[in-house]
Design a protein around this motif. Structure first.
Motif, PDB file in Angstrom:
ATOM      1  N   VAL A  52       0.707  -1.292  -0.025  1.00 39.39           N
ATOM      2  CA  VAL A  52      -0.009  -0.077   0.342  1.00 39.39           C
ATOM      3  C   VAL A  52       0.761   1.385  -0.036  1.00 39.39           C
ATOM      4  O   VAL A  52       0.395   2.785  -0.505  1.00 39.39           O
ATOM      5  CB  VAL A  52      -1.084   0.404   1.344  1.00 39.39           C
ATOM      6  N   VAL A  53       2.149   1.020   0.816  1.00 44.21           N
ATOM      7  CA  VAL A  53       3.190   2.306   0.900  1.00 44.21           C
ATOM      8  C   VAL A  53       3.384   2.346  -0.305  1.00 44.21           C
ATOM      9  O   VAL A  53       2.901   3.987  -0.662  1.00 44.21           O
ATOM     10  CB  VAL A  53       4.617   1.691   1.445  1.00 44.21           C
ATOM     11  N   GLY A  54       3.676   1.670  -1.737  1.00 45.53           N
ATOM     12  CA  GLY A  54       4.233   1.918  -3.356  1.00 45.53           C
ATOM     13  C   GLY A  54       2.901   2.134  -3.998  1.00 45.53           C
ATOM     14  O   GLY A  54       2.974   3.055  -4.472  1.00 45.53           O
TER      15      GLY A  54
ATOM     16  N   ALA B 292       2.018   5.688  -2.837  1.00 45.83           N
ATOM     17  CA  ALA B 292       3.164   6.891  -3.590  1.00 45.83           C
ATOM     18  C   ALA B 292       2.798   6.963  -5.106  1.00 45.83           C
ATOM     19  O   ALA B 292       3.513   8.363  -5.106  1.00 45.83           O
ATOM     20  CB  ALA B 292       4.425   5.606  -3.227  1.00 45.83           C
ATOM     21  N   MET B 293       2.514   6.356  -5.843  1.00 47.06           N
ATOM     22  CA  MET B 293       2.652   6.365  -6.983  1.00 47.06           C
ATOM     23  C   MET B 293       1.274   7.641  -7.398  1.00 47.06           C
ATOM     24  O   MET B 293       1.596   8.625  -7.839  1.00 47.06           O
ATOM     25  CB  MET B 293       2.265   4.628  -7.783  1.00 47.06           C
ATOM     26  N   ILE B 294       0.258   6.850  -6.644  1.00 51.18           N
ATOM     27  CA  ILE B 294      -1.028   8.579  -7.175  1.00 51.18           C
ATOM     28  C   ILE B 294      -0.537   9.391  -6.472  1.00 51.18           C
ATOM     29  O   ILE B 294      -1.000  10.460  -6.687  1.00 51.18           O
ATOM     30  CB  ILE B 294      -2.284   7.135  -6.006  1.00 51.18           C
TER      31      ILE B 294
ATOM     32  N   GLY C 131       7.414   9.607  -7.075  1.00 48.56           N
ATOM     33  CA  GLY C 131       7.619   8.340  -7.573  1.00 48.56           C
ATOM     34  C   GLY C 131       7.623   7.029  -7.621  1.00 48.56           C
ATOM     35  O   GLY C 131       8.018   7.275  -9.257  1.00 48.56           O
ATOM     36  N   GLN C 132       7.770   5.493  -6.885  1.00 49.08           N
ATOM     37  CA  GLN C 132       8.485   4.449  -7.102  1.00 49.08           C
ATOM     38  C   GLN C 132       7.347   3.024  -7.291  1.00 49.08           C
ATOM     39  O   GLN C 132       7.786   2.828  -5.866  1.00 49.08           O
ATOM     40  CB  GLN C 132       9.896   4.563  -7.071  1.00 49.08           C
TER      41      GLN C 132
ATOM     42  N   VAL D  50      -1.036  -2.247  -8.836  1.00 47.32           N
ATOM     43  CA  VAL D  50      -1.434  -1.438  -9.083  1.00 47.32           C
ATOM     44  C   VAL D  50      -0.403  -0.762  -9.436  1.00 47.32           C
ATOM     45  O   VAL D  50      -0.594   0.582 -10.032  1.00 47.32           O
ATOM     46  CB  VAL D  50      -2.219  -1.374  -7.939  1.00 47.32           C
ATOM     47  N   ALA D  51       0.424  -0.858  -8.186  1.00 51.14           N
ATOM     48  CA  ALA D  51       1.808   0.176  -8.284  1.00 51.14           C
ATOM     49  C   ALA D  51       2.037   0.271  -9.780  1.00 51.14           C
ATOM     50  O   ALA D  51       2.727   1.506 -10.097  1.00 51.14           O
ATOM     51  CB  ALA D  51       2.598  -0.143  -7.071  1.00 51.14           C
ATOM     52  N   ASP D  52       2.127  -0.930  -9.880  1.00 53.81           N
ATOM     53  CA  ASP D  52       3.351  -1.404 -11.324  1.00 53.81           C
ATOM     54  C   ASP D  52       2.296  -0.823 -12.276  1.00 53.81           C
ATOM     55  O   ASP D  52       3.139  -0.455 -13.110  1.00 53.81           O
ATOM     56  CB  ASP D  52       3.121  -2.771 -11.562  1.00 53.81           C
ATOM     57  N   TRP D  53       1.117  -1.328 -12.285  1.00 51.27           N
ATOM     58  CA  TRP D  53       0.086  -1.079 -13.959  1.00 51.27           C
ATOM     59  C   TRP D  53      -0.497   0.888 -13.602  1.00 51.27           C
ATOM     60  O   TRP D  53       0.083   0.588 -14.918  1.00 51.27           O
ATOM     61  CB  TRP D  53      -1.600  -1.649 -12.997  1.00 51.27           C
ATOM     62  N   TYR D  54      -0.130   1.372 -12.690  1.00 54.24           N
ATOM     63  CA  TYR D  54       0.185   3.213 -12.887  1.00 54.24           C
ATOM     64  C   TYR D  54       0.736   3.609 -13.622  1.00 54.24           C
ATOM     65  O   TYR D  54       0.168   4.842 -14.643  1.00 54.24           O
ATOM     66  CB  TYR D  54       0.248   3.833 -11.234  1.00 54.24           C
ATOM     67  N   THR D  55       1.647   3.396 -13.631  1.00 56.62           N
ATOM     68  CA  THR D  55       3.102   4.137 -15.035  1.00 56.62           C
ATOM     69  C   THR D  55       3.318   3.104 -15.419  1.00 56.62           C
ATOM     70  O   THR D  55       4.740   3.350 -16.281  1.00 56.62           O
ATOM     71  CB  THR D  55       3.265   5.138 -13.918  1.00 56.62           C
ATOM     72  N   ASN D  56       2.800   1.226 -15.698  1.00 52.99           N
ATOM     73  CA  ASN D  56       3.653   0.927 -16.828  1.00 52.99           C
ATOM     74  C   ASN D  56       5.139   0.472 -15.509  1.00 52.99           C
ATOM     75  O   ASN D  56       6.260   0.646 -16.605  1.00 52.99           O
ATOM     76  CB  ASN D  56       3.826   0.558 -17.521  1.00 52.99           C
TER      77      ASN D  56
END
Lengths: 514, 344
Positions: free
Chosen positions: B93-95, B98-100, B262-263, B166-172
């Protein structure tokens, strides 16, 4: 005399006819202190072969501690220990088992998801040449054991499918399977019905005739005179006296146990009965009970009797919303109340002391105060979420004094209290809510005579103050002694309501088993 | 009103204390371990490196900053454990948050912004978005556990995998950079530490003095008894997991602000460190027992270990091996303590 080889000794031991040693077990001058508590002080105890020796005493008197020492759970600080005349030292329960001392615990220690046979022979499974368990042999041995004890159980059934009584039988069979000479039973009947108790006593008599010695802890006086040969009484960690059961009366023992006279066993007072506060019409819970109807009035004590499994406790749980009803209506003060959860029942003025102190009552890890205040917190005593500790502490201290809860302070973890005192804490939890309707499920199960009488007196007082009480009990004398009316159930049905003046053991048992 | 049943006085109780005793806060022993550890590194420092471990403000600051992020989620994780649950999803959820948060915190001149129309926003928006997403995940966790009755381990394990997805998908998997200065300020200087200690303090107070805390302990100690006592157990479970999710979101925001980017891989393994901090601090995995102060000390101990070994130039692999040993030792010591208490 020639040296007796272990196998010869074994044969002689099994024959049950060892000459010499009169006493199977002799314990002398045992002392055991726990931090803050001297649990046993210079206690002695002797057990004869082929005898049932009852231990009596209030909770906290030291009976259980002594038994745990004999069963190797605790190591005593001082004292000597002789088994069949030979000095021994026990270092663990396993050690005790090897010497032929087995304990049947109050809390049954069986593995729920394993079969009866697996539970009995655990750690001693018959193996084949490859180290695999021989289930057929295990079954055979179990059946042989059951035949000897007249236990009609299937060795392949799983423990979780068995009733409490049947689990108890399995525990006893397991203890016997160790060829134990000394069997310790800690309140074996506390969860059994009368018929099951009869079966247990039959088993105990069989064991006696085989020359085994049985130590029998109980709070029930009538059992004592039915099954015991000797009785030892303890009080406050000290040995008070040993008697042949034939030579003493019930009053003698009670006097020794409490060190004072208990004038009246059931301090029932006839109080004016007020208007109806709770009406139940055709209450049902699918699969458990159906069509239960009754009225409960102010100041009235309604007993709820029936055999274990008759649905008594289910009715209580449904009234309080633990398991919401599937049909029927509940009216409080004439208004219909949809009891969906315990919260709605509490708001309507109900309180519910559950049957199983450990499972659904106590928060064992938490202290007395946390245990006492928890129901109160739901309805107030908090400002913006912050608990008003001072106020609550005052209330808790009042309850502690009123119910005479024996503890140095409220910060003591509840696990360190005796059963009777734990029960008082739970009763205090509900009394602090000042309920209109008090549901008590087995209010005095597994607690000593003194605490029992105190709780009976308290129930009477509460009724006198206008509280409507619904009391479930497996002990007929308690139901008969305390109730104004008695509702009897059998297999999920209501079989009748008997008035105090018409009630007696026969009438109730008749309705309970029809 | 008295409940006397006799004319004579009651018998002396067998439970009367023989000797007086005082209850010391259980954190004292763990605090002792922490101080002992610092002194050990101090001594080893003088022997092997020839300098002081403690008297180096910069090192202490880095250490505390590193552990603050673990600490923030440990505050939430501790509460779920006290309630006899667990939260494995916190690191993921941190990841995710962080992206969002990063995607809404990009500066107006950022090339290839995630949302070109939403750059140069007031930092309140990325912060709110991060917190709300964390909170929503927590509600889902809580709902699954309370109403479908699946074990907390499974529910949050599933969420751990999904949130990382979700974190990975968000910006590929692309990192998000060019964040506004006003957003980066949140993670600057001592702010992460202040935020950590702030939330730890708030929930310390909540656990000890509020109804919320009492109910949390009660449910952890015996959910059946809690239900019979009138507590809405399901609702409370959702509430506690909601706070845990919110704190994970907060950690995501703070980390992004501190790293100024954001990573998607951020927070990997944080959940285990957070659980370790709670357990070292004396929280029992079987529920009903635990304190926030213990968790704070637990987080500091983890920090001392990492920082101390780096200071002594111990190889990173050895560090991990020893860290694992310390966590296990803490639980063994705790079990021993509990057993001793039970036999009383």
């Amino acid at each position: 005399m020639a040296t007796i080889t272990p196998s010869t000794a074994e044969i002689v031991r099994r024959s049950g006819a060892v000459p010499g040693a009169d006493y199977l077990l002799e314990v002398e001058g045992v002392r055991k202190a726990f931090p803050g508590v001297l649990a046993l002080d210079d206690v002695s105890f002797r057990l004869k072969r082929g005898h049932v020796h009852a231990l009596m005493g209030e909770n906290g008197a030291g009976k259980s501690t002594l038994m745990k020492i004999i069963a190797g759970v605790y190591t005593p600080d001082a004292g000597s220990f002789r088994l069949k005349g030979q000095e021994i030292r026990l270092t663990s329960p396993l050690d005790a088992l090897r010497y032929g001392i087995a304990m049947i615990h109050q809390e049954l220690n069986l593995m729920n998801f394993m079969t009866v046979a697996e539970n009995i022979w655990i750690r001693r499974e018959p193996l084949n040449a490859f180290g695999f368990v021989r289930h057929d042999e295990m079954r055979r041995r179990t059946l042989a054991l059951f035949e000897q004890l007249d236990i009609p159980l299937d060795p392949e059934s799983e423990i979780r499918d068995l009733s409490v009584a049947n689990r108890q039988m399995v525990e006893i069979a397991k203890a016997v399977s160790y060829d134990s000479d000394v069997l310790i039973m800690d309140e074996p009947t506390s969860a059994l019905t009368e018929r099951e108790v009869g079966h247990l006593f039959k088993i105990i008599r069989t064991l006696k005739s085989q020359g085994k010695g049985i130590i029998y802890i109980t709070h029930k006086m009538n059992e004592l005179f039915e099954i015991a040969d000797e009785v030892s009484v303890f009080r406050d960690g000290k040995f008070v006296g040993e008697h042949a059961a034939a030579d003493v009366t019930r009053d003698d023992i009670i006097r020794e146990m409490v060190g004072r006279e208990i004038t009246q066993m059931f301090p029932k007072e006839i109080v004016p009965i007020g208007e109806t506060v709770l009406s139940v019409r055709d209450l049902s819970l699918a699969g458990k009970f159906h069509g239960v109807s009754f009225d409960l009035r102010k100041g009235e004590i309604l007993g709820l009797a029936g055999l274990v499994g008759s649905g008594r406790s289910n009715v209580a749980e449904t009234l309080f919303g633990v398991t919401p009803a599937t049909a029927g209506t509940i009216l409080v003060d004439g208004r219909e109340l949809a009891v969906r959860n315990p919260g709605t029942a509490m708001t309507a003025g109900m309180a519910f002391l559950t049957e199983d102190r450990k499972e659904t009552g106590c928060f064992l890890l938490l202290d007395i105060m946390a245990n006492m205040q928890i129901a109160l917190l739901r309805g107030g005593y908090a400002t913006a979420g912050f608990v008003r500790e001072r106020e609550i502490q005052t209330l808790c201290l009042q309850q502690k004094a009123r119910l005479r809860i024996r503890t140095p302070d409220l910060e003591e973890p509840i696990i360190n209290l005796s059963g009777g005192n734990q029960q008082k804490v739970l009763i205090a939890r509900w009394l602090m809510l000042r309920p209109k309707i008090l549901i008590l499920d087995e209010p005095t199960r597994g607690i000593d005579v003194g605490a029992k009488a105190e709780i009976h007196k308290l129930i009477t007082e509460l009724a006198g103050q206008g509280v409507a009480v619904l009391m479930i009990s497996s002990e007929l004398p308690e139901v008969l002694g305390m109730s104004d009316r008695i509702l009897v159930m059998h297999e999920g049905r209501m079989t009748g309501i008997v008035d105090r003046k018409d009630a007696n053991q026969v009438a109730i048992m008749d309705l309970a088993s029809q | 009103m008295a409940t006397d049943i006799s004319s004579a006085s009651p018998p002396a109780s067998a439970e009367t204390p023989v000797a007086g005793r005082r209850r010391l806060p259980p954190e004292l022993s763990i605090l002792g371990v922490m101080i002992g550890m610092m002194l050990l590194f101090e001594a080893l420092g003088w022997i092997f490196v020839g300098q002081s471990f403690i008297a180096n403000p910069l090192r202490l600051k880095i250490m505390i900053l590193q552990e603050s992020e673990i600490g923030i989620i440990a505050v939430g994780v501790t509460q779920t454990i006290i309630m006899a649950g667990i939260d494995l999803s916190s690191g993921s959820v941190v990841g995710m948050t962080a992206m969002i948060a990063a995607s809404l915190a990009q500066a107006a001149d950022a090339p290839h912004a995630v949302y070109p129309g939403l750059t140069g926003l007031n930092p309140i928006f990325p912060v709110a978005a991060g917190l709300l997403c964390g909170l929503a995940v927590g509600v889902v966790n809580g709902w699954l556990i309370a109403y479908t009755k699946i074990p907390p381990f499974i529910a949050t394990l599933g969420m751990m995998v999904s949130a990382r997805g979700v974190a990975d998908w968000y910006t590929n998997g692309q990192p998000i950079g060019n964040l506004t200065d006003s957003f980066a300020d949140i993670g600057a200087g001592w702010w992460p530490v202040i935020i950590f200690l702030g939330v730890a303090f708030i929930f310390h107070i909540a656990l000890r003095y509020t109804r919320y805390g009492k109910f949390t302990y009660a449910i952890g100690a015996n959910p059946l008894a809690a239900r019979v006592s009138g507590i809405n157990v399901e609702r409370h479970i959702v509430l506690v997991y909601m706070f845990a999710g919110l704190l994970s979101g907060l950690c995501g925001v703070v980390h992004t602000a501190r790293a100024i980017s954001g990573q998607a891989g951020v927070g990997m393994g944080f959940e285990l460190d957070a659980i370790a901090a709670a357990v070292i601090g004396g929280t029992s995995l079987s529920g009903g027992v635990g304190r926030m102060t213990g968790t704070v000390i637990g987080a500091v101990i983890l920090g001392i270990l990492t920082s101390g070994f780096t200071f002594l130039n111990v190889d990173a692999h050895y560090q991990e091996i020893i860290k694992g040993g310390v966590i296990i030792a803490a639980v063994v010591a705790d079990q021993y303590r509990q057993r001793r208490r039970k036999s009383v």
